[in-house]
Design a protein around this motif. Structure first.
Motif, PDB file in Angstrom:
ATOM      1  N   MET A  54       0.408  -1.649   0.097  1.00 43.80           N
ATOM      2  CA  MET A  54      -0.191  -0.038   0.345  1.00 43.80           C
ATOM      3  C   MET A  54       0.672   1.382  -0.321  1.00 43.80           C
ATOM      4  SD  MET A  54      -2.627   1.842   3.134  1.00 43.80           S
ATOM      5  CE  MET A  54      -2.938   0.165   3.995  1.00 43.80           C
ATOM      6  N   ASN A  55       0.348   2.178  -0.857  1.00 46.43           N
ATOM      7  CA  ASN A  55       1.323   3.305  -0.766  1.00 46.43           C
ATOM      8  C   ASN A  55       0.169   4.362  -1.046  1.00 46.43           C
ATOM      9  OD1 ASN A  55       3.853   1.597  -2.704  1.00 46.43           O
ATOM     10  ND2 ASN A  55       3.992   3.092  -1.235  1.00 46.43           N
ATOM     11  N   ARG A  56       0.237   5.722  -0.674  1.00 46.89           N
ATOM     12  CA  ARG A  56      -0.278   7.272  -1.217  1.00 46.89           C
ATOM     13  C   ARG A  56       0.441   7.187  -2.179  1.00 46.89           C
ATOM     14  NH1 ARG A  56      -0.149  10.334   4.201  1.00 46.89           N
ATOM     15  NH2 ARG A  56      -1.067   9.218   5.525  1.00 46.89           N
ATOM     16  N   GLN A  57      -0.139   7.961  -3.031  1.00 49.50           N
ATOM     17  CA  GLN A  57      -0.500   8.385  -4.744  1.00 49.50           C
ATOM     18  C   GLN A  57       0.763   9.270  -5.030  1.00 49.50           C
ATOM     19  OE1 GLN A  57      -3.167  10.343  -6.772  1.00 49.50           O
ATOM     20  NE2 GLN A  57      -2.940  10.236  -8.136  1.00 49.50           N
ATOM     21  N   GLY A  58       1.423  10.329  -4.274  1.00 45.17           N
ATOM     22  CA  GLY A  58       2.638  10.528  -4.658  1.00 45.17           C
ATOM     23  C   GLY A  58       3.532   9.632  -4.235  1.00 45.17           C
ATOM     24  N   THR A  59       3.810   8.720  -3.552  1.00 45.05           N
ATOM     25  CA  THR A  59       4.895   8.082  -3.258  1.00 45.05           C
ATOM     26  C   THR A  59       4.486   6.458  -3.729  1.00 45.05           C
ATOM     27  OG1 THR A  59       4.826   8.040  -0.665  1.00 45.05           O
ATOM     28  CG2 THR A  59       5.696   6.874  -1.591  1.00 45.05           C
ATOM     29  N   LEU A  60       3.504   6.434  -4.340  1.00 48.35           N
ATOM     30  CA  LEU A  60       3.816   5.705  -5.929  1.00 48.35           C
ATOM     31  C   LEU A  60       3.797   5.799  -7.430  1.00 48.35           C
ATOM     32  CD1 LEU A  60       2.493   3.065  -7.262  1.00 48.35           C
ATOM     33  CD2 LEU A  60       0.343   4.700  -7.691  1.00 48.35           C
ATOM     34  N   PRO A  85      17.506   3.012  -7.485  1.00 47.87           N
ATOM     35  CA  PRO A  85      17.066   1.632  -6.910  1.00 47.87           C
ATOM     36  C   PRO A  85      16.167   1.954  -5.752  1.00 47.87           C
ATOM     37  CG  PRO A  85      19.369   1.759  -6.532  1.00 47.87           C
ATOM     38  CD  PRO A  85      19.011   3.163  -7.447  1.00 47.87           C
ATOM     39  N   ALA A  86      16.266   3.300  -4.980  1.00 46.06           N
ATOM     40  CA  ALA A  86      15.666   3.002  -3.598  1.00 46.06           C
ATOM     41  C   ALA A  86      15.605   5.001  -2.853  1.00 46.06           C
ATOM     42  CB  ALA A  86      15.676   2.485  -2.245  1.00 46.06           C
ATOM     43  N   PHE A  87      14.873   4.938  -1.871  1.00 46.67           N
ATOM     44  CA  PHE A  87      14.651   6.276  -1.842  1.00 46.67           C
ATOM     45  C   PHE A  87      13.561   7.009  -0.077  1.00 46.67           C
ATOM     46  CE2 PHE A  87      11.174   5.943  -4.231  1.00 46.67           C
ATOM     47  CZ  PHE A  87       9.925   7.066  -3.840  1.00 46.67           C
ATOM     48  N   PHE A  88      14.318   7.334   0.411  1.00 47.23           N
ATOM     49  CA  PHE A  88      13.533   8.170   1.753  1.00 47.23           C
ATOM     50  C   PHE A  88      12.690   8.936   1.410  1.00 47.23           C
ATOM     51  CE2 PHE A  88      17.546   6.028   2.403  1.00 47.23           C
ATOM     52  CZ  PHE A  88      17.435   4.924   3.573  1.00 47.23           C
ATOM     53  N   THR A  89      11.725   8.769   2.152  1.00 48.92           N
ATOM     54  CA  THR A  89      10.677   9.776   2.521  1.00 48.92           C
ATOM     55  C   THR A  89      10.107   9.873   3.594  1.00 48.92           C
ATOM     56  OG1 THR A  89       8.302  10.458   1.386  1.00 48.92           O
ATOM     57  CG2 THR A  89       8.526   8.454   1.269  1.00 48.92           C
ATOM     58  N   LYS A  90       9.012  11.078   4.462  1.00 51.50           N
ATOM     59  CA  LYS A  90       8.841  11.194   5.757  1.00 51.50           C
ATOM     60  C   LYS A  90       7.398  10.467   5.554  1.00 51.50           C
ATOM     61  CE  LYS A  90       9.194  14.031   7.828  1.00 51.50           C
ATOM     62  NZ  LYS A  90       9.770  15.608   8.461  1.00 51.50           N
ATOM     63  N   THR A  91       7.324  10.256   4.339  1.00 50.59           N
ATOM     64  CA  THR A  91       5.575   9.770   4.648  1.00 50.59           C
ATOM     65  C   THR A  91       5.294   8.296   4.948  1.00 50.59           C
ATOM     66  OG1 THR A  91       4.965  11.009   2.297  1.00 50.59           O
ATOM     67  CG2 THR A  91       3.731   9.176   2.275  1.00 50.59           C
ATOM     68  N   GLY A  92       4.267   8.198   6.112  1.00 52.60           N
ATOM     69  CA  GLY A  92       3.868   6.701   6.494  1.00 52.60           C
ATOM     70  C   GLY A  92       5.034   6.642   7.307  1.00 52.60           C
ATOM     71  N   ALA A 139       5.603   1.794   7.145  1.00 49.74           N
ATOM     72  CA  ALA A 139       6.355   1.276   7.222  1.00 49.74           C
ATOM     73  C   ALA A 139       7.037   0.262   7.881  1.00 49.74           C
ATOM     74  CB  ALA A 139       6.816   2.606   8.050  1.00 49.74           C
ATOM     75  N   GLU A 140       5.801  -0.407   8.544  1.00 51.56           N
ATOM     76  CA  GLU A 140       6.217  -2.284   8.637  1.00 51.56           C
ATOM     77  C   GLU A 140       6.612  -2.953   7.950  1.00 51.56           C
ATOM     78  OE1 GLU A 140       2.305  -3.653  10.123  1.00 51.56           O
ATOM     79  OE2 GLU A 140       2.450  -1.850  11.675  1.00 51.56           O
ATOM     80  N   GLY A 141       8.307  -3.437   8.135  1.00 48.88           N
ATOM     81  CA  GLY A 141       8.566  -4.386   7.684  1.00 48.88           C
ATOM     82  C   GLY A 141      10.101  -3.508   7.106  1.00 48.88           C
ATOM     83  N   LYS A 142       9.308  -2.115   6.550  1.00 48.21           N
ATOM     84  CA  LYS A 142      10.468  -1.422   5.900  1.00 48.21           C
ATOM     85  C   LYS A 142      11.673  -0.950   6.670  1.00 48.21           C
ATOM     86  CE  LYS A 142       6.610  -0.391   2.610  1.00 48.21           C
ATOM     87  NZ  LYS A 142       6.464   0.777   1.938  1.00 48.21           N
ATOM     88  N   GLU A 143      12.921  -0.335   5.915  1.00 49.38           N
ATOM     89  CA  GLU A 143      14.246   0.025   6.770  1.00 49.38           C
ATOM     90  C   GLU A 143      13.612   2.150   7.630  1.00 49.38           C
ATOM     91  OE1 GLU A 143      18.825   1.734   6.041  1.00 49.38           O
ATOM     92  OE2 GLU A 143      17.647  -0.081   4.798  1.00 49.38           O
ATOM     93  N   VAL A 144      14.079   2.182   8.728  1.00 50.46           N
ATOM     94  CA  VAL A 144      13.413   3.463   8.653  1.00 50.46           C
ATOM     95  C   VAL A 144      15.015   4.011   9.176  1.00 50.46           C
ATOM     96  CG1 VAL A 144      12.206   5.063  10.350  1.00 50.46           C
ATOM     97  CG2 VAL A 144      11.633   3.242   9.452  1.00 50.46           C
ATOM     98  N   ARG A 145      15.649   5.387   8.965  1.00 50.81           N
ATOM     99  CA  ARG A 145      17.189   6.122   8.874  1.00 50.81           C
ATOM    100  C   ARG A 145      16.547   7.655   9.481  1.00 50.81           C
ATOM    101  NH1 ARG A 145      21.050   4.632   4.952  1.00 50.81           N
ATOM    102  NH2 ARG A 145      21.255   2.530   4.568  1.00 50.81           N
TER     103      ARG A 145
END
Length: 102
Positions: A1-7, A19-26, A32-38
């Motif tokens: 599940m993603n918000r439209q902006g994140t999608l 390949p990856a980026f960081f966002t404050k959304t979620g 955020a469950e099961g995803k890396e948080v920094r």
């Protein structure tokens, strides 16, 4: 599940080869469950991975024999981005290049 902006950003990242980026959304939600948080500058960010596709089907306003597509109105929201993120894009449109006005 993603918000439209994140999608949209995941698809854009796939098309750009990021390949990856960081966002404050979620942060702090089930997203955020099961995803890396920094933490960056004392703020938490969730890492999202790119989204790529094997095939994209897009409809354009105009197309030519060389594969150039012109999108207009709401078709400009996701079609160009999805076309960039796919390995193969099948697109169609009305008209041909001889009918185009500069």
């Amino acid at each position: 599940m993603n918000r439209q902006g994140t999608l949209a950003e995941r698809i854009r990242a796939g098309g750009a080869g990021i390949p990856a980026f960081f966002t404050k959304t979620g942060v702090g939600t089930v997203v955020a469950e099961g995803k890396e948080v920094r933490a960056f500058d004392a703020e938490l960010y969730v890492m999202e991975r790119w989204l790529k596709a094997d095939l994209a089907l897009v409809k354009a306003w105009k197309a030519d024999e060389a594969g150039n597509l012109v999108f207009r109105k709401t078709a400009r929201n996701f079609n160009p981005t999805m076309a960039a993120a796919a390995k193969v894009t099948v697109g169609g449109g009305r008209g041909n290049r001889r009918d185009w006005q500069p």
